[in-house]
Design a protein around this motif. Structure first.
Motif, PDB file in Angstrom:
ATOM      1  N   MET A 171       0.851  -1.182   0.000  1.00  0.00           N
ATOM      2  CA  MET A 171       0.000   0.000   0.000  1.00  0.00           C
ATOM      3  C   MET A 171       0.890   1.235   0.000  1.00  0.00           C
ATOM      4  N   VAL A 172       0.655   2.135  -0.955  1.00  0.00           N
ATOM      5  CA  VAL A 172       1.462   3.359  -0.986  1.00  0.00           C
ATOM      6  C   VAL A 172       0.657   4.561  -0.494  1.00  0.00           C
ATOM      7  N   ALA A 173      -0.674   4.398  -0.453  1.00  0.00           N
ATOM      8  CA  ALA A 173      -1.536   5.453   0.098  1.00  0.00           C
ATOM      9  C   ALA A 173      -2.886   4.840   0.422  1.00  0.00           C
ATOM     10  N   ILE A 174      -3.596   5.488   1.333  1.00  0.00           N
ATOM     11  CA  ILE A 174      -4.960   5.040   1.636  1.00  0.00           C
ATOM     12  C   ILE A 174      -5.850   6.284   1.651  1.00  0.00           C
ATOM     13  N   ASN A 175      -6.881   6.270   0.818  1.00  0.00           N
ATOM     14  CA  ASN A 175      -7.773   7.432   0.704  1.00  0.00           C
ATOM     15  C   ASN A 175      -9.151   7.090   1.236  1.00  0.00           C
ATOM     16  N   GLU A 176      -9.603   7.884   2.182  1.00  0.00           N
ATOM     17  CA  GLU A 176     -10.921   7.649   2.771  1.00  0.00           C
ATOM     18  C   GLU A 176     -11.983   8.155   1.800  1.00  0.00           C
ATOM     19  N   ARG A 177     -12.834   7.241   1.321  1.00  0.00           N
ATOM     20  CA  ARG A 177     -13.968   7.637   0.477  1.00  0.00           C
ATOM     21  C   ARG A 177     -15.220   7.508   1.328  1.00  0.00           C
ATOM     22  N   LEU A 178     -15.921   8.613   1.535  1.00  0.00           N
ATOM     23  CA  LEU A 178     -16.988   8.625   2.530  1.00  0.00           C
ATOM     24  C   LEU A 178     -18.299   8.039   2.028  1.00  0.00           C
ATOM     25  N   LYS A 179     -18.555   8.113   0.713  1.00  0.00           N
ATOM     26  CA  LYS A 179     -19.840   7.607   0.208  1.00  0.00           C
ATOM     27  C   LYS A 179     -19.601   6.640  -0.937  1.00  0.00           C
TER      28      LYS A 179
END
Length: 299
Positions: free
Chosen positions: A174-182
């Protein structure tokens, strides 16, 4: 040394409206936690540590001690509002503790072996425990951690949008983790997420985090400084939370640790909405019928 299972159970389940950590879903009133522990024992974990609020200790022990006695070692970690152990003397008023990474830090004096962290109210499936146990006994180091990556289309609810930590993966890490809210299913069965009122497609096989992480105790020291900085920056924001993905992101950015993404094709299920409960019960009942679990888990 057998790894430890750390269960995040201090949250109060605001959306669900009751203490869902001890709600019954199995044919004999088994909780989701019961299935997690059953799978973890089978996968070779040696201890289960419950992270709870101290006021829930007695109900928890009454529920879990009788059935786990002789099967796996148990331990209780209390997440509290007290910041003095971190050298923070300022009194900060909050309604809730400081989030999942703070909960993990609460275990720093009790966990001395490689461990994984899971949510109390998520059903992860045996495959995830087996793969994580293997990682924690053969691969984990103080600069090499892991996360179980679920296919996003196998983690959604039919009853509303969900938040998902979308992993950006390169060379298996994993190089990044992006929170997607919907995140949600569209009518045609494809997956999308909404951001600022705009809709974006999401590949159904995209790997997402369901908060199933593998660490060594080195992560306590690595995240303690980050926590102090976080408290300083957020002391006037009572809703701010110190989440595990924040720590992971920081450790990746500053080159302290990598996070291997361990893929699983198992269907995740959990109870985000009240309406999800019958679906979880039906899914478990199918797993009992096909012989994955005995009908009475602990008999």
């Amino acid at each position: 040394m057998k790894p430890t299972l750390l269960i995040l159970a201090a949250g109060m389940a605001s959306r669900y409206g009751s203490m869902k950590q001890v709600d019954g879903f199995g044919p004999n009133g088994e909780t989701i936690i019961d299935y997690s522990i059953y799978d973890a024992i089978k996968a070779g974990f040696g201890k289960v540590s419950f992270i709870i609020r101290e006021e829930f200790a007695e109900p928890f022990k009454a529920i879990f001690e009788p059935k786990l006695k002789g099967r796996i070692e148990t331990d209780y970690v209390y997440q509290s509002f007290d910041l003095e152990p971190f050298g923070i003397t300022e009194q900060i008023e909050r309604a809730k503790p400081w989030g999942t990474a703070h909960a993990v830090l609460a275990a720093r004096n009790q966990v001395n072996e490689p461990f994984c962290v899971i949510n109390a109210d998520d059903f992860y499936g045996y495959d995830a425990y087996e793969k994580m146990a293997k990682f924690l006994t053969t691969e984990v180091t103080d600069d090499k951690y892991a996360i179980i990556g679920y296919q996003v289309d196998r983690t959604l609810s039919d009853h509303g949008t969900v938040s998902r930590g979308v992993c950006k993966v390169e060379d298996g890490n994993m190089v990044a983790i992006n929170e997607r809210l919907k995140v949600y299913f569209k009518e045609d069965g494809s997956v999308a997420y909404e951001d600022n009122g705009e809709e974006f497609p999401l590949d159904p096989e995209t790997r997402v985090s369901m908060n199933f992480w593998g660490f060594t105790p080195a992560v306590f020291k690595q995240s303690e400084e980050l926590f102090k900085e976080f408290v300083e920056a957020n002391k006037t924001n009572p809703k701010s939370e110190f989440f595990i993905p924040l720590v992971a992101d920081e450790l990746i950015k500053n080159g302290t640790a990598t996070f291997k993404v361990i893929p699983t094709s198992t269907k995740w299920f959990g109870v985000t909405y009240k309406e999800d409960k019958p679906i979880v019960q039906k899914s478990i009942s199918e797993l009992v019928e096909n012989g994955t679990y005995p009908s009475n888990l602990w008999s």
